[in-house]
Design an enzyme around this catalytic site. Sequence first.
Site, PDB file in Angstrom:
ATOM      1  N   GLN A  98     -44.682  22.115 -10.172  1.00 13.91           N
ATOM      2  CA  GLN A  98     -43.452  21.359 -10.426  1.00 13.91           C
ATOM      3  C   GLN A  98     -42.285  22.324 -10.631  1.00 13.91           C
ATOM      4  O   GLN A  98     -41.147  21.903 -10.759  1.00 13.91           O
ATOM      5  CB  GLN A  98     -43.620  20.513 -11.697  1.00 13.91           C
ATOM      6  CG  GLN A  98     -44.718  19.475 -11.599  1.00 13.91           C
ATOM      7  CD  GLN A  98     -45.045  18.893 -12.964  1.00 13.91           C
ATOM      8  OE1 GLN A  98     -44.401  17.946 -13.413  1.00 13.91           O
ATOM      9  NE2 GLN A  98     -46.028  19.441 -13.633  1.00 13.91           N
ATOM     10  N   VAL A 100     -39.430  25.163 -10.059  1.00 10.44           N
ATOM     11  CA  VAL A 100     -38.511  25.516  -8.970  1.00 10.44           C
ATOM     12  C   VAL A 100     -38.135  26.996  -9.038  1.00 10.44           C
ATOM     13  O   VAL A 100     -37.302  27.458  -8.268  1.00 10.44           O
ATOM     14  CB  VAL A 100     -37.231  24.634  -9.038  1.00 10.44           C
ATOM     15  CG1 VAL A 100     -37.577  23.150  -8.885  1.00 10.44           C
ATOM     16  CG2 VAL A 100     -36.424  24.852 -10.329  1.00 10.44           C
ATOM     17  N   HIS A 116     -41.261  19.828  -6.519  1.00  7.40           N
ATOM     18  CA  HIS A 116     -39.903  19.560  -7.023  1.00  7.40           C
ATOM     19  C   HIS A 116     -38.858  20.481  -6.379  1.00  7.40           C
ATOM     20  O   HIS A 116     -37.745  20.583  -6.884  1.00  7.40           O
ATOM     21  CB  HIS A 116     -39.865  19.690  -8.549  1.00  7.40           C
ATOM     22  CG  HIS A 116     -40.569  18.552  -9.250  1.00  7.40           C
ATOM     23  ND1 HIS A 116     -40.864  18.564 -10.594  1.00  7.40           N
ATOM     24  CD2 HIS A 116     -41.022  17.372  -8.782  1.00  7.40           C
ATOM     25  CE1 HIS A 116     -41.478  17.427 -10.923  1.00  7.40           C
ATOM     26  NE2 HIS A 116     -41.594  16.693  -9.839  1.00  7.40           N
ATOM     27  N   CYS A 124     -27.549  21.325   2.612  1.00  5.06           N
ATOM     28  CA  CYS A 124     -26.241  20.713   2.878  1.00  5.06           C
ATOM     29  C   CYS A 124     -26.321  19.205   2.642  1.00  5.06           C
ATOM     30  O   CYS A 124     -27.243  18.540   3.125  1.00  5.06           O
ATOM     31  CB  CYS A 124     -25.822  21.009   4.316  1.00  5.06           C
ATOM     32  SG  CYS A 124     -24.262  20.190   4.734  1.00  5.06           S
ATOM     33  N   THR A 189     -47.996  21.807 -18.362  1.00  5.13           N
ATOM     34  CA  THR A 189     -47.122  20.653 -18.091  1.00  5.13           C
ATOM     35  C   THR A 189     -47.332  19.590 -19.155  1.00  5.13           C
ATOM     36  O   THR A 189     -48.453  19.380 -19.617  1.00  5.13           O
ATOM     37  CB  THR A 189     -47.353  20.054 -16.685  1.00  5.13           C
ATOM     38  OG1 THR A 189     -46.532  18.885 -16.542  1.00  5.13           O
ATOM     39  CG2 THR A 189     -48.796  19.698 -16.407  1.00  5.13           C
ATOM     40  N   SER A 190     -46.229  18.928 -19.518  1.00  7.23           N
ATOM     41  CA  SER A 190     -46.313  17.854 -20.513  1.00  7.23           C
ATOM     42  C   SER A 190     -46.955  16.611 -19.898  1.00  7.23           C
ATOM     43  O   SER A 190     -47.260  15.663 -20.613  1.00  7.23           O
ATOM     44  CB  SER A 190     -44.923  17.516 -21.056  1.00  7.23           C
ATOM     45  OG  SER A 190     -44.095  17.080 -19.995  1.00  7.23           O
TER      46      SER A 190
HETATM   47  P1  OAD Z   1     -42.134  20.195 -19.959  1.00  2.50           P
HETATM   48  O1  OAD Z   1     -41.063  20.949 -20.646  1.00  2.50           O
HETATM   49  O2  OAD Z   1     -42.081  18.728 -19.981  1.00  2.50           O
HETATM   50  O3  OAD Z   1     -43.556  20.625 -20.570  1.00  2.50           O
HETATM   51  C1  OAD Z   1     -43.884  21.972 -20.753  1.00  2.50           C
HETATM   52  C2  OAD Z   1     -45.321  22.043 -21.215  1.00  2.50           C
HETATM   53  O4  OAD Z   1     -45.698  23.413 -21.273  1.00  2.50           O
HETATM   54  C3  OAD Z   1     -45.557  21.463 -22.626  1.00  2.50           C
HETATM   55  O5  OAD Z   1     -46.671  20.582 -22.598  1.00  2.50           O
HETATM   56  C4  OAD Z   1     -45.864  22.707 -23.474  1.00  2.50           C
HETATM   57  O6  OAD Z   1     -46.806  22.442 -24.514  1.00  2.50           O
HETATM   58  C5  OAD Z   1     -46.452  23.630 -22.441  1.00  2.50           C
HETATM   59  N1  OAD Z   1     -46.314  25.063 -22.759  1.00  2.50           N
HETATM   60  C6  OAD Z   1     -45.357  25.694 -23.472  1.00  2.50           C
HETATM   61  N2  OAD Z   1     -45.586  27.024 -23.503  1.00  2.50           N
HETATM   62  C7  OAD Z   1     -46.722  27.232 -22.790  1.00  2.50           C
HETATM   63  C8  OAD Z   1     -47.476  28.388 -22.427  1.00  2.50           C
HETATM   64  N3  OAD Z   1     -47.102  29.604 -22.839  1.00  2.50           N
HETATM   65  N4  OAD Z   1     -48.577  28.223 -21.673  1.00  2.50           N
HETATM   66  C9  OAD Z   1     -48.963  26.990 -21.252  1.00  2.50           C
HETATM   67  N5  OAD Z   1     -48.296  25.868 -21.559  1.00  2.50           N
HETATM   68  C10 OAD Z   1     -47.189  25.979 -22.308  1.00  2.50           C
HETATM   69  O7  OAD Z   1     -42.207  20.769 -18.459  1.00  2.50           O
HETATM   70  P2  OAD Z   1     -42.888  20.100 -17.185  1.00  2.50           P
HETATM   71  O8  OAD Z   1     -44.131  19.383 -17.541  1.00  2.50           O
HETATM   72  O9  OAD Z   1     -42.957  21.148 -16.144  1.00  2.50           O
HETATM   73  O10 OAD Z   1     -38.521  17.974 -13.159  1.00  2.50           O
HETATM   74  O11 OAD Z   1     -41.781  19.048 -16.768  1.00  2.50           O
HETATM   75  C11 OAD Z   1     -41.986  18.280 -15.628  1.00  2.50           C
HETATM   76  C12 OAD Z   1     -40.696  18.072 -14.908  1.00  2.50           C
HETATM   77  O12 OAD Z   1     -39.706  17.544 -15.813  1.00  2.50           O
HETATM   78  C13 OAD Z   1     -40.043  19.324 -14.373  1.00  2.50           C
HETATM   79  O13 OAD Z   1     -40.563  19.734 -13.130  1.00  2.50           O
HETATM   80  C14 OAD Z   1     -38.614  18.898 -14.248  1.00  2.50           C
HETATM   81  C15 OAD Z   1     -38.438  18.196 -15.559  1.00  2.50           C
HETATM   82  O14 OAD Z   1     -37.420  17.247 -15.606  1.00  2.50           O
HETATM   83  C16 OAD Z   1     -37.623  18.147 -12.198  1.00  2.50           C
HETATM   84  O15 OAD Z   1     -36.856  19.066 -12.197  1.00  2.50           O
HETATM   85  C17 OAD Z   1     -37.667  17.103 -11.131  1.00  2.50           C
END
Ligand code: OAD
Length: 244
Positions: A98, A100, A116, A124, A189-190
Amino acid sequence: MISAIRDLIRTARSVAVLTGAGISAESGIPTFRDAGGLWRNFRAEDLATPQAFARDPKLVWEWYNWRRSLIAQAEPNAGHYALAELEKRIPDFTLITQNVDGLHDRAGSMRLLKIHGDIWTLRCTACGCERRDLRPSLPQLPPLCECGGPCQGFARPGVVWFGEGLPPAIWAKSEEAAANADVFLVIGTSAMVYPAAGLVHLAQASGAKVVEVNPAETPVSRMVAFTWRAPAAEALPLLVNQTE
Ligand code: OAD
């Protein structure tokens, strides 16, 4: 638990991995929803929607310039490198991210699906053509299309914003990888953003053993086979070193 996960991976015919912002946390890139995360300090509606870009493209680009500069200073960490190494050892391996930030590419991952988009791609808004631009900070905001045609459109970041669909071909391959995996790793990922988080459910329903690596609990923690409460940059090298 590590040896059980290691055995799962060693005997797997097919491994798929879904990563989120947590894998880049130890590279110094803020996540979205943790304390200090981007969505704790900024409103997504103002910065990461097509409406926000239509309203104020310069503001949106200033934010992306700031993120590009942060990412440009970062290096892939041991977690990114461990996944690139795992890919070399497993014939049927797919990394779905996910993120970028491009850190998986920089760590050497090849079988990579960026659902993503990519912050280093510009697209563009008029003709749809894409180009790579690796400058940390773009001088002219919003940047213009450089296709050489008559469009003269504004370029936008080549990422998926809220309210937009995922790139269809990349998403189809991601679903296929999740559905075919014997082992599905969910890392950093959350698991709150759909459709991405749906891949975890798809993999599980298709018979994969799902392994989560995350220091915190998530909505999928209770349904997975193993949940490993550790930072990715610590856990993944252990997993790979013991899979030799
Ligand atoms: P989040 O910020 O929602 O979640 C981050 C996750 O990483 C949490 O569950 C943390 O507990 C975990 N975390 C933190 N530090 C860590 C580490 N050192 N090792 C392993 N895990 C750790 O981020 P995403 O799940 O990536 O979308 O969010 C999903 C999407 O929401 C993103 O791709 C973005 C955002 O809006 C778009 O840009 C379309």
